[in-house]
Design an enzyme around this catalytic site. Sequence first.
Site, mmCIF file in Angstrom:
data_model
loop_
_atom_site.group_PDB
_atom_site.id
_atom_site.type_symbol
_atom_site.label_atom_id
_atom_site.label_comp_id
_atom_site.label_asym_id
_atom_site.label_seq_id
_atom_site.Cartn_x
_atom_site.Cartn_y
_atom_site.Cartn_z
ATOM 1 N N ARG A 144 6.575 -13.937 -20.349
ATOM 2 C CA ARG A 144 5.864 -15.098 -20.892
ATOM 3 C C ARG A 144 4.742 -15.573 -19.965
ATOM 4 O O ARG A 144 3.851 -16.301 -20.398
ATOM 5 C CB ARG A 144 6.849 -16.257 -21.126
ATOM 6 C CG ARG A 144 7.900 -15.915 -22.157
ATOM 7 C CD ARG A 144 9.006 -16.938 -22.195
ATOM 8 N NE ARG A 144 8.579 -18.202 -22.747
ATOM 9 C CZ ARG A 144 8.476 -18.459 -24.042
ATOM 10 N NH1 ARG A 144 8.771 -17.529 -24.924
ATOM 11 N NH2 ARG A 144 8.091 -19.635 -24.472
ATOM 12 N N TRP A 161 4.903 -22.175 -16.024
ATOM 13 C CA TRP A 161 3.472 -21.851 -16.077
ATOM 14 C C TRP A 161 2.763 -23.199 -15.944
ATOM 15 O O TRP A 161 2.862 -24.047 -16.823
ATOM 16 C CB TRP A 161 3.153 -21.177 -17.413
ATOM 17 C CG TRP A 161 1.772 -20.624 -17.523
ATOM 18 C CD1 TRP A 161 1.331 -19.424 -17.057
ATOM 19 C CD2 TRP A 161 0.649 -21.236 -18.194
ATOM 20 N NE1 TRP A 161 -0.002 -19.255 -17.377
ATOM 21 C CE2 TRP A 161 -0.444 -20.344 -18.075
ATOM 22 C CE3 TRP A 161 0.449 -22.439 -18.875
ATOM 23 C CZ2 TRP A 161 -1.700 -20.612 -18.606
ATOM 24 C CZ3 TRP A 161 -0.800 -22.706 -19.398
ATOM 25 C CH2 TRP A 161 -1.861 -21.802 -19.261
ATOM 26 N N ASN A 217 9.972 -26.837 -21.381
ATOM 27 C CA ASN A 217 8.811 -26.048 -21.788
ATOM 28 C C ASN A 217 8.022 -26.904 -22.776
ATOM 29 O O ASN A 217 8.602 -27.435 -23.717
ATOM 30 C CB ASN A 217 9.323 -24.748 -22.456
ATOM 31 C CG ASN A 217 8.233 -23.973 -23.158
ATOM 32 O OD1 ASN A 217 7.052 -24.150 -22.879
ATOM 33 N ND2 ASN A 217 8.626 -23.103 -24.071
ATOM 34 N N GLY A 218 6.703 -27.052 -22.559
ATOM 35 C CA GLY A 218 5.891 -27.850 -23.482
ATOM 36 C C GLY A 218 5.032 -28.835 -22.704
ATOM 37 O O GLY A 218 4.894 -28.718 -21.478
ATOM 38 N N HIS A 245 -30.622 -6.666 -29.240
ATOM 39 C CA HIS A 245 -31.048 -8.068 -29.277
ATOM 40 C C HIS A 245 -30.659 -8.837 -28.019
ATOM 41 O O HIS A 245 -30.673 -10.060 -28.026
ATOM 42 C CB HIS A 245 -30.464 -8.756 -30.519
ATOM 43 C CG HIS A 245 -30.957 -8.153 -31.803
ATOM 44 N ND1 HIS A 245 -32.243 -8.290 -32.244
ATOM 45 C CD2 HIS A 245 -30.329 -7.358 -32.699
ATOM 46 C CE1 HIS A 245 -32.400 -7.637 -33.390
ATOM 47 N NE2 HIS A 245 -31.240 -7.053 -33.675
ATOM 48 N N LYS A 256 2.248 -15.005 -22.261
ATOM 49 C CA LYS A 256 2.469 -14.241 -23.493
ATOM 50 C C LYS A 256 2.433 -15.131 -24.716
ATOM 51 O O LYS A 256 1.896 -14.783 -25.743
ATOM 52 C CB LYS A 256 3.826 -13.532 -23.397
ATOM 53 C CG LYS A 256 4.157 -12.662 -24.598
ATOM 54 C CD LYS A 256 3.312 -11.414 -24.605
ATOM 55 C CE LYS A 256 3.523 -10.554 -25.815
ATOM 56 N NZ LYS A 256 2.372 -9.655 -26.035
ATOM 57 N N GLU A 314 -11.806 -5.973 -29.108
ATOM 58 C CA GLU A 314 -10.433 -5.830 -28.616
ATOM 59 C C GLU A 314 -10.401 -4.959 -27.353
ATOM 60 O O GLU A 314 -9.709 -5.268 -26.390
ATOM 61 C CB GLU A 314 -9.561 -5.232 -29.733
ATOM 62 C CG GLU A 314 -8.194 -4.723 -29.314
ATOM 63 C CD GLU A 314 -7.249 -5.792 -28.782
ATOM 64 O OE1 GLU A 314 -7.629 -6.969 -28.775
ATOM 65 O OE2 GLU A 314 -6.152 -5.427 -28.342
ATOM 66 N N LYS A 320 -8.984 -6.284 -23.796
ATOM 67 C CA LYS A 320 -7.872 -5.611 -23.122
ATOM 68 C C LYS A 320 -8.268 -5.228 -21.699
ATOM 69 O O LYS A 320 -7.496 -5.375 -20.763
ATOM 70 C CB LYS A 320 -7.518 -4.380 -23.950
ATOM 71 C CG LYS A 320 -6.122 -3.970 -23.917
ATOM 72 C CD LYS A 320 -5.268 -4.414 -25.078
ATOM 73 C CE LYS A 320 -5.095 -5.915 -25.160
ATOM 74 N NZ LYS A 320 -4.486 -6.351 -26.356
ATOM 75 N N GLU A 338 -8.403 -8.374 -19.466
ATOM 76 C CA GLU A 338 -7.070 -8.941 -19.223
ATOM 77 C C GLU A 338 -6.313 -8.232 -18.119
ATOM 78 O O GLU A 338 -5.718 -8.877 -17.260
ATOM 79 C CB GLU A 338 -6.205 -8.771 -20.486
ATOM 80 C CG GLU A 338 -6.363 -9.793 -21.522
ATOM 81 C CD GLU A 338 -5.360 -9.528 -22.629
ATOM 82 O OE1 GLU A 338 -4.513 -10.389 -22.846
ATOM 83 O OE2 GLU A 338 -5.406 -8.452 -23.260
ATOM 84 N N CYS A 367 6.102 -21.404 -20.009
ATOM 85 C CA CYS A 367 7.416 -21.633 -19.399
ATOM 86 C C CYS A 367 8.547 -20.993 -20.188
ATOM 87 O O CYS A 367 8.440 -20.778 -21.387
ATOM 88 C CB CYS A 367 7.694 -23.127 -19.332
ATOM 89 S SG CYS A 367 6.414 -24.046 -18.512
#
Length: 610
Positions: free
Chosen positions: A27, A75, A99-100, A506, A605, A483, A487, A490, A2
Amino acid sequence: MCGVVGYIGQENCAPIILNGLKKLEYRGYDSAGLAISETPDVLKIIRAEGKLSNLERIFTQEPFEGSRGLGHIRWATHGAPTEVNAHPHVAGSIVLAHNGIIENYLYLRDKLASEGREFTSATDTEVVAHLIDSELENADDLHHAVRKALSQIEGSYAFVVMSVNEPETLVVARNAAPMVLGRNENAAFAASDIPAVLEHTRKFVFLNDGDTAVLTREKTSIFDAQGLPVDRPEKLIQWDPISAEKQGYKHFMLKEIFEQPTRIIDTLRGRTDLDAGDINLNEVDLDDAFLEQVNKITIIACGTSYYSAMVGKYLIEGHARIPVEVDLASEYRYRNPIVDGKTLCIAISQSGETADTLAALREAKKLGAKTMCICNVIESTIARESDAILYTHAGPEIAVASTKASTTQLVALSMLAIWLGRRKNTMSAEDGRAWIEALRAVPTAIETILNDLDPYKDIAKQFSSAISFLYLGRGAQFPVALEGALKLKEISYIHAEGYASGEMKHGPIALIDENMPIVAIAPNDDVYEKTVSNVMEAKARQGKIIAIVEEGDDNLSRVADVVIEIPTVDQRVQPIITYVAVQLISYFIADFKGTDIDQPRNLAKSVTVE
Ligand code: F6R
């Protein structure tokens, strides 16, 4: 996650708040809302599901004006991302955006319901609005009611609240979620992050956990957790507001990829001493007595920052010879870690607000470790709670997928490895000098990569319809493989796995057939020959090989289906270079597929929930 923007001043603030919310879009969010005091006793509120443009459409159809207001992007945590759950929330005379997460909201909700209060949403936030409204009955003013409510709330919050009964005030509260205050000659601002209001002021005050603030048109008054007036220092932010704009690039992510040479120079600036073959980290508050006895480093982080931490292990163990553990922050605090006063715990975080990383840092501190962070956002919570800070100076990173923040993390970790190695006498001045020279050569090497994007566009054309990718790397290229896979997942929504090349046989080798693209990250390092053998095993099973190799490679490039050449650099800085190559692969595949690159679905974010 948020984002909140609050304004009280002389101007019509709806455009200011909507524009501020736009700057917070990075965000990640799924609904939005706006509340404005049209007249002292009339508050106008609109809310919309989905993107901010939906809210703007409603606003444009029936615009309204006022010089006090607040806006929010949400969010979803408690309740679906619907209009009814969007903020701001109203209770009696109270309007609030938050927010939270309020952890005891169910208990509070039941209590308030038993007193006859009715709730229209499934959110924890509406409970806070009702709680403040109910406290108003026995409070001197809104600020007093907010403080009474806070004493009953458990959890994280950064909220802005206003009341129709107090038209000259905005009240702000913060605990374990970001909130900055700004002021210019005409107005006071509250926001979840600096870019939201940077075009209106460069002067910011950062609240501490437990602080509340009362903003009026004339002044800002801050109170500590005990309710006593306090002064929090004002910081002048030097960034250019334009640095948070796209500047002609199609996406923030592409802009941030292209910024990397400059940002790496910023990270190194003033910190390297070539003559002494040493790093100047006077800003990092770790004394010699502690460094002499430190016997273990634990690095904690999440996501991309965690992969940077893995590269850091290779660099620090390999050159400063101090044992390094790398932990996922979300696991660390639940595994009963072995920590004592000789442990250095380093949190790596771009945002400095990641709830898991913050909780792990606090756990390490509680257990007696010395703490440090490698962080991008100044005055973020993780930076403020660490004993020592090494800022990456990457500038605001707006795209959800981290790029320049992660390469500057690798540069910061390299500097830390040299600094520790020189202090522990495991590295000679000559070695330090060679590494510093290699770091200084990185920006030019990245520019060489950025000058030829055709191979990445070719990969996008050939492989965008693949169902799944495999990324392989060995040694310090193993985290790069992880990474690269992260990426790609995402931003292109293609499944991808990163594997240590030697591990492929393996298990994952069973997946390989003619439809599987395999990104082999194989610069000329100590394990190059081994990586080549592993790639040959994949090739023998008809896998399509995309080889990231050094210019002039005469081995893997002969068998690969696509070759990406990168400049030859010192092995110690190779991961910084290969990071850029895997960023570009993901970016161009996602762009080819037309996904929402800067704000991928479901992602945020700054992940301020555990
Ligand atoms: C990936 C990405 C995330 C973050 C993670 C940690 O591109 O950006 O995986 O790396 O959420 O965030 P910070 O570094 O802010 O703690």
